[in-house]
Structures are given as C-alpha cells and as structure tokens.
Motif scaffolding. Structure first.
Motif, PDB file in Angstrom:
ATOM      1  N   UNK A 280     -42.320 -49.115 -53.647  1.00 57.37           N
ATOM      2  CA  UNK A 280     -41.821 -49.338 -55.000  1.00 57.37           C
ATOM      3  C   UNK A 280     -42.715 -48.749 -56.071  1.00 57.37           C
ATOM      4  N   UNK A 281     -44.019 -48.712 -55.821  1.00 58.68           N
ATOM      5  CA  UNK A 281     -44.952 -48.160 -56.802  1.00 58.68           C
ATOM      6  C   UNK A 281     -45.068 -46.644 -56.708  1.00 58.68           C
ATOM      7  N   UNK A 282     -44.508 -46.061 -55.646  1.00 56.98           N
ATOM      8  CA  UNK A 282     -44.614 -44.613 -55.437  1.00 56.98           C
ATOM      9  C   UNK A 282     -43.497 -43.869 -56.155  1.00 56.98           C
ATOM     10  N   UNK A 283     -42.285 -44.409 -56.071  1.00 53.86           N
ATOM     11  CA  UNK A 283     -41.119 -43.753 -56.662  1.00 53.86           C
ATOM     12  C   UNK A 283     -40.760 -44.405 -57.988  1.00 53.86           C
ATOM     13  N   UNK A 284     -40.249 -43.592 -58.900  1.00 57.45           N
ATOM     14  CA  UNK A 284     -39.858 -44.133 -60.204  1.00 57.45           C
ATOM     15  C   UNK A 284     -38.586 -44.958 -60.116  1.00 57.45           C
ATOM     16  N   UNK A 285     -37.780 -44.724 -59.067  1.00 61.24           N
ATOM     17  CA  UNK A 285     -36.528 -45.465 -58.894  1.00 61.24           C
ATOM     18  C   UNK A 285     -36.117 -45.404 -57.430  1.00 61.24           C
ATOM     19  N   UNK A 286     -35.585 -46.509 -56.923  1.00 62.84           N
ATOM     20  CA  UNK A 286     -35.053 -46.562 -55.562  1.00 62.84           C
ATOM     21  C   UNK A 286     -33.663 -47.188 -55.628  1.00 62.84           C
ATOM     22  N   UNK A 287     -32.649 -46.443 -55.177  1.00 59.93           N
ATOM     23  CA  UNK A 287     -31.271 -46.933 -55.214  1.00 59.93           C
ATOM     24  C   UNK A 287     -30.631 -46.749 -53.844  1.00 59.93           C
ATOM     25  N   UNK A 288     -29.628 -47.558 -53.567  1.00 60.04           N
ATOM     26  CA  UNK A 288     -28.911 -47.438 -52.296  1.00 60.04           C
ATOM     27  C   UNK A 288     -27.491 -46.932 -52.535  1.00 60.04           C
ATOM     28  N   UNK A 289     -26.974 -46.209 -51.542  1.00 59.01           N
ATOM     29  CA  UNK A 289     -25.620 -45.664 -51.589  1.00 59.01           C
ATOM     30  C   UNK A 289     -24.986 -45.809 -50.211  1.00 59.01           C
ATOM     31  N   UNK A 290     -23.669 -45.936 -50.207  1.00 63.46           N
ATOM     32  CA  UNK A 290     -22.905 -45.986 -48.958  1.00 63.46           C
ATOM     33  C   UNK A 290     -21.924 -44.821 -48.956  1.00 63.46           C
ATOM     34  N   UNK A 291     -21.913 -44.053 -47.882  1.00 65.79           N
ATOM     35  CA  UNK A 291     -21.065 -42.865 -47.830  1.00 65.79           C
ATOM     36  C   UNK A 291     -20.310 -42.790 -46.503  1.00 65.79           C
ATOM     37  N   UNK A 292     -19.200 -42.082 -46.563  1.00 64.04           N
ATOM     38  CA  UNK A 292     -18.442 -41.706 -45.362  1.00 64.04           C
ATOM     39  C   UNK A 292     -18.054 -40.246 -45.565  1.00 64.04           C
ATOM     40  N   UNK A 293     -18.996 -39.357 -45.293  1.00 64.14           N
ATOM     41  CA  UNK A 293     -18.799 -37.937 -45.582  1.00 64.14           C
ATOM     42  C   UNK A 293     -17.692 -37.334 -44.734  1.00 64.14           C
ATOM     43  N   UNK A 294     -17.672 -37.669 -43.457  1.00 61.74           N
ATOM     44  CA  UNK A 294     -16.651 -37.145 -42.544  1.00 61.74           C
ATOM     45  C   UNK A 294     -16.130 -38.292 -41.685  1.00 61.74           C
ATOM     46  N   UNK A 295     -15.241 -39.122 -42.238  1.00 61.25           N
ATOM     47  CA  UNK A 295     -14.805 -40.341 -41.541  1.00 61.25           C
ATOM     48  C   UNK A 295     -14.105 -40.045 -40.218  1.00 61.25           C
ATOM     49  N   UNK A 296     -14.390 -40.886 -39.243  1.00 63.20           N
ATOM     50  CA  UNK A 296     -13.711 -40.791 -37.953  1.00 63.20           C
ATOM     51  C   UNK A 296     -12.570 -41.796 -37.847  1.00 63.20           C
ATOM     52  N   UNK A 297     -12.471 -42.667 -38.830  1.00 59.36           N
ATOM     53  CA  UNK A 297     -11.376 -43.631 -38.874  1.00 59.36           C
ATOM     54  C   UNK A 297     -10.505 -43.321 -40.085  1.00 59.36           C
ATOM     55  N   UNK A 298      -9.371 -43.978 -40.155  1.00 60.78           N
ATOM     56  CA  UNK A 298      -8.445 -43.697 -41.246  1.00 60.78           C
ATOM     57  C   UNK A 298      -8.593 -44.606 -42.439  1.00 60.78           C
ATOM     58  N   UNK A 299      -9.645 -45.415 -42.466  1.00 59.81           N
ATOM     59  CA  UNK A 299      -9.774 -46.384 -43.554  1.00 59.81           C
ATOM     60  C   UNK A 299     -10.480 -45.827 -44.780  1.00 59.81           C
ATOM     61  N   UNK A 300     -11.008 -44.597 -44.695  1.00 62.29           N
ATOM     62  CA  UNK A 300     -11.701 -43.991 -45.833  1.00 62.29           C
ATOM     63  C   UNK A 300     -11.363 -42.509 -45.916  1.00 62.29           C
ATOM     64  N   UNK A 301     -11.446 -41.976 -47.132  1.00 60.00           N
ATOM     65  CA  UNK A 301     -11.211 -40.560 -47.351  1.00 60.00           C
ATOM     66  C   UNK A 301     -12.505 -39.774 -47.135  1.00 60.00           C
ATOM     67  N   UNK A 302     -12.354 -38.492 -46.830  1.00 59.40           N
ATOM     68  CA  UNK A 302     -13.518 -37.621 -46.663  1.00 59.40           C
ATOM     69  C   UNK A 302     -14.312 -37.569 -47.967  1.00 59.40           C
ATOM     70  N   UNK A 303     -15.612 -37.754 -47.847  1.00 57.82           N
ATOM     71  CA  UNK A 303     -16.478 -37.689 -49.021  1.00 57.82           C
ATOM     72  C   UNK A 303     -16.594 -38.997 -49.781  1.00 57.82           C
ATOM     73  N   UNK A 304     -16.178 -40.103 -49.179  1.00 54.45           N
ATOM     74  CA  UNK A 304     -16.294 -41.395 -49.862  1.00 54.45           C
ATOM     75  C   UNK A 304     -17.763 -41.691 -50.191  1.00 54.45           C
ATOM     76  N   UNK A 305     -18.022 -42.035 -51.432  1.00 56.84           N
ATOM     77  CA  UNK A 305     -19.376 -42.358 -51.871  1.00 56.84           C
ATOM     78  C   UNK A 305     -20.204 -41.165 -52.294  1.00 56.84           C
ATOM     79  N   UNK A 306     -19.763 -39.955 -51.968  1.00 62.32           N
ATOM     80  CA  UNK A 306     -20.535 -38.755 -52.299  1.00 62.32           C
ATOM     81  C   UNK A 306     -20.579 -38.493 -53.808  1.00 62.32           C
ATOM     82  N   UNK A 307     -19.483 -38.704 -54.564  1.00 55.13           N
ATOM     83  CA  UNK A 307     -19.569 -38.492 -56.020  1.00 55.13           C
ATOM     84  C   UNK A 307     -20.647 -39.337 -56.694  1.00 55.13           C
ATOM     85  N   UNK A 308     -20.797 -40.589 -56.270  1.00 59.62           N
ATOM     86  CA  UNK A 308     -21.847 -41.435 -56.857  1.00 59.62           C
ATOM     87  C   UNK A 308     -23.233 -40.889 -56.531  1.00 59.62           C
ATOM     88  N   UNK A 309     -23.390 -40.393 -55.321  1.00 61.35           N
ATOM     89  CA  UNK A 309     -24.674 -39.816 -54.931  1.00 61.35           C
ATOM     90  C   UNK A 309     -24.958 -38.549 -55.730  1.00 61.35           C
TER      91      UNK A 309
END
Length: 345
Positions: A280-309
């Motif tokens: 925490x003292x090394x980086x100015x900010x630490x954030x988490x993201x969830x992505x499904x870049x190339x989904x293998x299931x049909x519950x998410x679209x390709x690139x889910x979460x990538x725009x936020x990243x």
C-alpha cells in the motif's frame, strides 16, 4: 549444285536449313534463290527499340512501407518522445489471460468507442490481427483461443486513442512479455531488474487467474505467486514512485457459473487485502477489476470489464503519498533551520 556449294551453304532466310538438307526451303534452284549464299539476316531492331524505350521510361523509386508487427523497445521509446503516452505493464503467469485481455480490447474498438475513447490508429495492426484470429469464427476453431507470448525480449502493442480522457490524442502502449518470465521472477527476484516495461509503466496490472482460483489444489498457489511476483519487482527497484496498481481477476465468467464461485470471490478479496497491506505504501493507488475477456460460457459478452480497466489505464500517474515529517522543535530560531536538501525533500 555448283562446285563451290560445299562452302556456300549459308542463307539469309532464318527458316532455311540448306546446310543440313541441301535444299532450298522455298523450292528455288540455288542459282535463282535470292537468299542463298548470303549471311543470316537477324533483325534485332525491334528489341533495340524496346530496350531504348524502357531506358527512356523514368524509374520509379522503391517505397518502403512501415511494418505493423509488435514494437521493439527502441520503437516504443520513439513514441515516448513523440507525445502523450500511457505505458501499461501487464503481469501474470502463463495462461492467466494476458493475451486474451489485449485481444479483446482491440476487438471492442472494432465496434466503436470504449469508455468514451475512440480508436485513431495503430502501429501494430498485424500483431493485433494475428493475436485475435484464433478467437474469431474465421479461424474455424471449435473454441476461441489465443496463442501464448513467446519468451524473449519484451514487445509492445500500440493503440493511438483520442476523445474523453485521451483528449486530442494519447498513445496506449501495452507491454507483452511471456508469463513464464514473470513467474520465474518469483523464484529468482534478480530477473525482475530486466523488466524495463515495469520501470517505465504509468500503471501496472497484475492478473489473477479466476479458473485457478476455482481449483482446490491451485487456489493457494495463485495467491502466493502474485505476492511473490510483486515482491520481486519491488525489491529489485523496478517499481517507480507514483505508479498505480490494478489487481485484475480474469475469466470471471467461469467464477459466476461455478458452484465454488463464492469461495473464489472470497479468495480474491483476501488477496486484495493482502496486497494492500504489503504494498500500500509503494503504489499511489491499488484497485481491483473483474474481467471476462474471452468468455467460455454464454453468461457474459466478450470484453466484459475491459472498458473499466481501460479507463484506469488512461489516467495519468501521480506521486505516491508520503507521510508528513514532523520538524524538530527548538527554542532558538537558528536551530530550527533545516538544510536545503532536507527542507525540500
């Protein structure tokens, strides 16, 4: 035939074989043939004219077209000097989804703006297309796939973006290094000193393989690998002041479909807390993201979460927060003076 016919066997008609057959090809007697006894007539005037015409034509200069493959570090450095740039280091073990993440970002720009940012151009179009091919229907693969990054010197993808946070134009430069090399740094931290893409990065993204978090036998190794890789780059001085860190959970579609998804979510949250406590003292900010870049299931679209990243990547780096230092209290004014380097430090 005259007595000297044995030496007069030449004919100016190129079709005549009098020297071989002893007969005129046109049926004349030798004394009546207008070609017999004359040297062969070779008319190369047309060829001379053709050559001369070709020589008279102006020679067009050769044009060397620029390549569109991955950039080497020297080419990436030219972009740094040319204008605004965001350099992103994407760290992760092999098969954690780094190549899929980069490919999905390129595919999203095929459909239009991403997070309000528009695609302008790219110096690595061939590299993007080659990376995306096996994930498209044109490849005729049963399942979408992306190849592994080969070992060796780091290479870079390039996207020139504009609009929204990119303003008039920002070059997004994405580091592409084999995941095996990042994993090796966890065992031998000295390797991290060679990671030039991390030293220059405005933001660092470390990938957490969601599929491995679902594996009962591998989930604990995932957490230790991430912490050890970060520890290696920090100890070797690869991380610079002001850099931001994103912890990216990949293959989130598998987690959402799995009966062990809640356990994986808990592991990911615990990993975030651990990383914040250690670095925490090394980086100015630490954030988490969830992505499904190339989904293998049909519950998410390709690139889910990538725009936020992407929006996170486009933000400029900022200096890391430093704790204020208390100045010593002295009775005399002269004793309260500090040296210039200490006062400005």
């Amino acid at each position: 035939m005259p007595e000297n016919d044995d030496i007069m066997t030449t004919c100016s008609n190129p079709d005549c074989r009098v020297a071989e057959t002893g007969k005129c090809v046109e049926g004349f007697e030798f004394s009546e043939c207008p070609h017999y006894g004359k040297p062969l007539d070779i008319d190369d005037g047309d060829e001379d004219e053709e050559v001369s015409e070709e020589e008279e034509k102006p020679q067009s200069p050769n044009i060397r077209l620029p390549g569109a493959d991955l950039l080497v570090p020297a080419d990436a450095s030219k972009l740094l000097r040319a204008g605004k740039v965001r350099v992103i280091a994407i760290i992760g073990p092999a098969d954690s989804g780094k190549t899929s993440l980069i490919a999905s970002l390129y595919d999203l720009f095929q459909e239009g703006p991403v997070s309000g940012t528009e695609y302008a151009r790219s110096l690595t179009l061939h590299a993007f297309e080659r990376t995306c091919h096996d994930a498209r229907a044109a490849s005729r693969r049963c399942e979408p796939d992306t190849g592994r990054t080969p070992r060796g010197e780091v290479r870079f993808f390039h996207l020139q973006l504009r609009g929204s946070v990119a303003g008039e134009g920002v070059a997004l430069v994405l580091g592409d290094r084999a995941g095996e090399e990042y994993r090796s740094a966890a065992d031998d931290p000295s390797i991290a000193a060679e990671f030039s893409e991390i030293k220059r990065a405005d933001a660092i993204s470390i990938l957490v393989d969601g599929e491995r978090l679902l594996d009962s036998g591998a989930r604990h190794n995932v957490r230790s690998e991430i912490a050890m890789m970060l520890q290696a780059v920090v100890e070797e001085g690869a991380v610079q002041n002001g850099q931001r860190l994103s912890l990216v959970l990949t293959k989130d579609d598998l987690i959402q479909e799995s009966p062990h998804g809640s356990r994986a979510e808990t592991d990911f949250s615990n990993l975030l807390s651990e990383i914040q406590g250690l670095f925490g003292a090394v980086f100015s900010e630490i954030k988490l993201f969830r992505t499904a870049a190339s989904p293998k299931t049909g519950n998410m679209h390709r690139g889910t979460g990538v725009p936020d990243l992407l929006a996170f990547w486009m933000e400029p780096a900022c200096p890391a927060p430093t704790a204020p230092r208390a100045k010593p209290a002295h009775d005399r004014a002269f004793a309260r003076l500090l040296p210039l380097d200490e006062e400005n430090g």
